[in-house]
Design an enzyme around this catalytic site. Structure first.
Site, mmCIF file in Angstrom:
data_model
loop_
_atom_site.group_PDB
_atom_site.id
_atom_site.type_symbol
_atom_site.label_atom_id
_atom_site.label_comp_id
_atom_site.label_asym_id
_atom_site.label_seq_id
_atom_site.Cartn_x
_atom_site.Cartn_y
_atom_site.Cartn_z
ATOM 1 N N ARG A 446 0.828 -1.199 0.000
ATOM 2 C CA ARG A 446 0.000 0.000 0.000
ATOM 3 C C ARG A 446 0.869 1.259 0.000
ATOM 4 O O ARG A 446 2.085 1.211 -0.194
ATOM 5 C CB ARG A 446 -0.944 -0.019 1.203
ATOM 6 C CG ARG A 446 -0.251 0.117 2.554
ATOM 7 C CD ARG A 446 -1.248 -0.041 3.686
ATOM 8 N NE ARG A 446 -0.615 0.068 4.995
ATOM 9 C CZ ARG A 446 -0.971 -0.635 6.049
ATOM 10 N NH1 ARG A 446 -1.939 -1.536 5.955
ATOM 11 N NH2 ARG A 446 -0.376 -0.456 7.211
ATOM 12 N N GLU A 448 2.573 2.960 1.878
ATOM 13 C CA GLU A 448 3.323 3.026 3.130
ATOM 14 C C GLU A 448 4.699 2.414 2.892
ATOM 15 O O GLU A 448 5.638 3.093 2.552
ATOM 16 C CB GLU A 448 2.560 2.314 4.252
ATOM 17 C CG GLU A 448 3.054 2.707 5.633
ATOM 18 C CD GLU A 448 2.040 2.376 6.710
ATOM 19 O OE1 GLU A 448 2.409 2.453 7.893
ATOM 20 O OE2 GLU A 448 0.874 2.050 6.391
ATOM 21 N N GLU A 725 -1.642 -8.148 8.895
ATOM 22 C CA GLU A 725 -1.452 -7.057 9.854
ATOM 23 C C GLU A 725 -2.440 -7.160 11.006
ATOM 24 O O GLU A 725 -2.087 -6.946 12.158
ATOM 25 C CB GLU A 725 -1.624 -5.710 9.141
ATOM 26 C CG GLU A 725 -1.440 -4.519 10.042
ATOM 27 C CD GLU A 725 -1.511 -3.201 9.290
ATOM 28 O OE1 GLU A 725 -0.996 -2.193 9.813
ATOM 29 O OE2 GLU A 725 -2.070 -3.175 8.170
#
Length: 867
Positions: A446, A448, A725
């Site tokens: 993503r 990030e 996650e």
């Protein structure tokens, strides 16, 4: 089997080629051997420099990180090292050789400058460009290229790609350091005319990073720096005589992917006429050659299935969530249009699940009209299992997934009789590979992909077992140190290299910032290198002395915002820090633990005055923690799995009476939660160890084997091939968790693998670097066999056990010059090298399977546990 040396290693470098150490320490790992109790009495080293042999014999049992025996090496110098070990029994190994070559140690030895194309639009993606220079050599001799970039580069000589690295020079704190690479290009150089070139993209240097996203964090001019030397003489360097031109890649961003126009591809681009480059001068960051291994293409995965979605899209399922890119294996040159490849980790209700990507497009576009066979991206990477392909017919033979990660040596393996737990362990390995791309990142897919310090702090013991991480993490910790000291007022950033998140300044954050002490200690325990402690000593002291905000008691200032037990499964999806455990209890627990570790480090380093100070500091904060959080009977004010696990694991409970009360309370909570996990980043690495260490091994196994959400095996049952996650990143109905923090490749919760290695498998370090290993398998649950292997700095240790009725059969392998303490029922002995087998009586845990607490009738105990 005779004793042999498997490999000679120079410092923690993967090969010794391109090192920056003038007096590099040497290590040699022994290969597997059945010779019993072989220990080294002395060793011989032959160092060949400038054609002359230097012979040394040293009476020592040391084989790990022994001192360099010769005079210091100099820039560019090459040497050959041969080692053999002589045992106390008089036998010796064969000679084992390693070649090494130093890089450029002085800044003034760099003759070139950074060169670039004219400035691009600052607030847009920057089109990659090519630079090249024609030069002549009268005689092709020993040739080496020293190269780096602000951004990502791919170097060529005479049109041929140099080296096997990708995404070079990787990601670093560019303001302070710029890693460079060294290539042996002797075989590519010809007498007469040559052309040195490079393709340069924005990489991490100038791309959009963070959330909501900011460009040009270190600069807005991608640039290349290099010089080629023949027999130590510079024959070409980057300067104003070079030329540049655009290539077929139109855009390439880390988050959004790459667009290429194959019609612009020219196989002889390096023979074309370009425009003069612009010279940008020297880089600000110190040029360094690090021990960290480069990123390489390391695996290839063919698609398993072509899925036709409800909307008619064609999606390739590679069967494994991975990190890298898709390569085209078919020639589509006769077609027109565009191939579009969209990447995602999961399918959601029959369509590509792209919502977890947030603003990242993760899309590659290939404009047809030119060559396509063999195409793959150059300046980006993706995290994906599924690739939606449009624009051409899709079949299994036309595409391949290329897996990339930093090329660390694989050291640890695990396998058991329980297939789901084996898949869990595989998921941990794949998540580590996917998130060790130049820096240890939190997720690879993503908007990030950042070097979160808390994630690696939790995961480091597992990482250090699975791969040789000493060079990789040692280099990254240098960036942590310099950013903490010089940029952020002694506070270790939450992400390194530092990327602005939501425009907020660096905040002191427990557990995350504690990486400056805990991860060096974990590295020391795994690899036995005191230098990894000493190089981070100032960093850890500055954090505890100056960076950490305290109350008068010495504990954390309660005004400091904390992540705490981040992503506790009870936390609301949009408020991942709002778990059950008091955030400051978790912060203070880690403060006490970290302080104690720093005191231990001071003793290891021989800093006795500092050790005395830190011992007192530890006693003080431990006392205050107990006053603040622990009742007289041992009840914690935050009554959660995480709080009690931290207190027991970190030695925060005083006296056996209080510890017994805490153990009872932890048992109650585990049963009350129906053996489901209720920990986040703080508690997860500790919960199973806390149970096992406190007489509750049966509960640890029951929690490990739980299959319902939240648990480690719930994602396995949902088809996960990496660690998620969130415990429930995918909901049971196939919907993606609504939280914004929803990655399907995120290694932190995979810290459970340290329990698989040390407790289930039964192998852990008893002395730093596995000078002595602890062999203590602790069977439980429905697991009837397990084997674990670790190729330590001394060589391979292995434990292989099987339950056969009331007998526990254990096979132990110890490398030459190593030792192991074996602890089994009725057995406690220290053994030397070789293979030994034990057959001992085993009494199963009569508490298995553990019962639930009386509760709602809807909670039922499963009838069986199927491996």
């Amino acid at each position: 089997m005779s004793v042999s040396i498997a490999e000679v290693q120079v410092e923690h470098h993967e090969s010794g080629f391109g090192i920056s150490h003038t007096a590099p320490r040497l290590s040699w790992r022994f290969g597997p051997s059945t010779v019993k109790d072989w220990t080294q009495a002395s060793y011989e080293v032959v160092v060949t420099r400038n054609g002359k042999d230097e012979q040394y014999k040293v009476d020592s049992a040391e084989s790990v990180l022994v001192p360099w025996p010769s005079k210091p090496l100099s820039s560019r110098e090459s040497a050959t090292v041969k080692v053999r070990a002589i045992g106390k029994d008089g036998t010796s190994t064969d000679w084992k050789e390693a070649k090494l070559e130093l890089g450029l140690l002085e800044e003034e030895q760099w003759k070139g400058d950074l060169i670039s194309c004219p400035r691009r639009q600052v607030d847009e993606p920057k089109r990659p460009f090519r630079v090249w220079k024609e030069f002549k050599v009268d005689k092709a001799g020993r040739a080496g290229l020293y190269a780096t970039a602000h951004g990502i580069y791919e170097a060529t000589l005479n049109g041929k790609r140099i080296g096997d690295q990708v995404l070079a020079p990787g990601w670093q704190s560019y303001k302070h350091y710029l890693a460079y690479q060294i290539y042996d290009v002797t075989d590519l150089l010809v007498s007469g005319t040559n052309v040195l070139g490079a393709y340069v993209g924005e990489g991490w240097y100038a791309t959009r990073l963070g959330r909501p996203g900011e460009r040009n964090l270190w600069g807005d001019r991608p640039a290349f720096l290099g010089q080629l030397e023949v027999d130590g003489n510079v024959v070409v360097k980057t300067d104003s005589s070079w030329v540049w031109a655009d290539g077929p890649v139109i855009t390439s961003e880390i988050y959004d992917g790459e667009t290429v126009d194959t019609r612009l591809d020219d196989e002889t681009w390096w023979k074309a006429k370009g425009s003069p480059v612009e010279v940008l001068g020297k880089p600000k960051g110190k040029l360094v050659s690090r021990d960290a291994p480069p990123v390489r293409r390391l695996l290839e995965v063919k698609p398993k299935e072509v899925i036709t979605t409800k909307s008619g899209k064609k999606v390739l399922d590679f069967g494994q969530n991975l990190v890298g890119w898709v390569r085209i294996d078919k020639d589509f040159s006769g077609k027109e249009g565009t191939i579009t490849i969209r990447h995602a980790e999961v399918m959601e209700h029959g369509e590509l699940g792209v919502r977890p990507l947030r603003t990242a497009k993760a899309t590659d576009e290939i404009i047809l009209g030119g060559r396509t066979k063999g195409w793959e991206p150059k300046f980006t990477f993706h995290g994906f299992r599924y690739a939606e392909v449009s624009g051409v017919d899709v079949d299994l033979d036309s595409f391949t997934a290329v897996v990339v990660y930093s090329d660390m040596r694989r050291t640890g393996t695990f396998h058991s009789s329980h297939s789901a737990i084996n898949q869990l362990h595989s998921n941990v390995v794949w998540s580590m590979m996917g998130n060790f791309v130049s820096v240890p990142t939190d997720c690879p897919q993503r908007d990030e992909r950042l070097g979160w310090t808390g994630d690696i702090q939790a995961f480091a013991p597992t990482a250090n077992f699975l791969f040789d991480t000493a060079g990789f993490l040692g280099g990254w910790l240098n960036d942590v140190d310099v950013e903490q000291r010089l940029d952020h007022n002694n506070i270790p950033p939450e992400v390194v290299p530092k990327v602005t998140m939501n425009k907020r300044p660096v905040r002191p954050m427990a557990i995350w910032a504690d990486v400056v002490a805990l991860t060096p200690w974990d590295l020391y325990e795994a690899f036995g290198d005191e230098h990894l402690l000493s190089q981070q000593w100032e960093s850890m002291c500055l954090w505890l002395d100056k960076g950490l905000p305290r109350r008068s008691t010495g504990l954390w200032d309660h005004r400091a915002v904390q992540y705490g037990d981040w992503l506790d499964p009870r936390a609301p999806p949009q408020l991942p820090a709002h778990g059950l455990t008091d955030t400051h209890l978790a912060a203070d627990a880690y403060l006490v633990w970290t302080t104690g570790i720093v005191a231990k480090i001071a003793h290891v380093l021989g800093k006795e005055a500092e050790a005395k100070r830190w011992d007192k500091n530890y006693a003080d904060v431990l006392r205050e923690f107990r006053l603040e959080y622990v009742s007289a009977n041992g009840r914690l004010v935050s009554d959660t799995q995480t709080a009690i696990a931290l207190a027991l694991r970190f030695g925060l409970i005083e006296g056996e009476k209080q510890r017994e009360h805490s153990r009872e309370r932890l048992e109650y909570l585990v049963r009350w939660d129906a053996f489901k996990i209720s920990t986040g980043f703080a508690g997860t690495p500790n919960i199973l160890h806390a149970l096992a260490d406190n007489g509750l091994l049966h509960l640890a196994y029951r929690m490990l084997q739980e299959k319902d959400d939240p648990s480690w095996l719930y994602p396995v049952g949902m088809g996960a091939t990496t660690i998620w996650e969130r415990w429930n990143s995918m909901l049971p109905d196939g919907s993606i968790n609504p939280g914004q923090m929803t990655s399907f490749n995120h290694y932190a919760l995979g810290a459970v693998a340290s329990f698989l290695h040390a407790v289930v498998g039964g192998l852990s370090p008893l002395e730093p670097g596995y000078r002595t290993a602890l062999v203590q398998p602790q069977p439980g649950g429905t697991i009837t066999s397990a084997k674990v292997r670790y190729d330590s700095p001394y060589g391979p240790y292995a434990v292989d056990w099987t339950l056969n009725g009331e007998q526990l059969e254990v096979k132990v392998e110890v490398p030459p010059n190593g030792k192991a303490k074996v602890v089994l029922p009725g057995v406690e002995e220290t053994i030397g090298s070789g293979t030994r087998e034990y057959n001992v009586k085993w009494e199963g845990d009569k508490r298995w399977p553990p019962k639930l607490l009386p509760g709602p009738s809807s909670i039922q105990m499963p009838d069986e546990y199927v491996p």
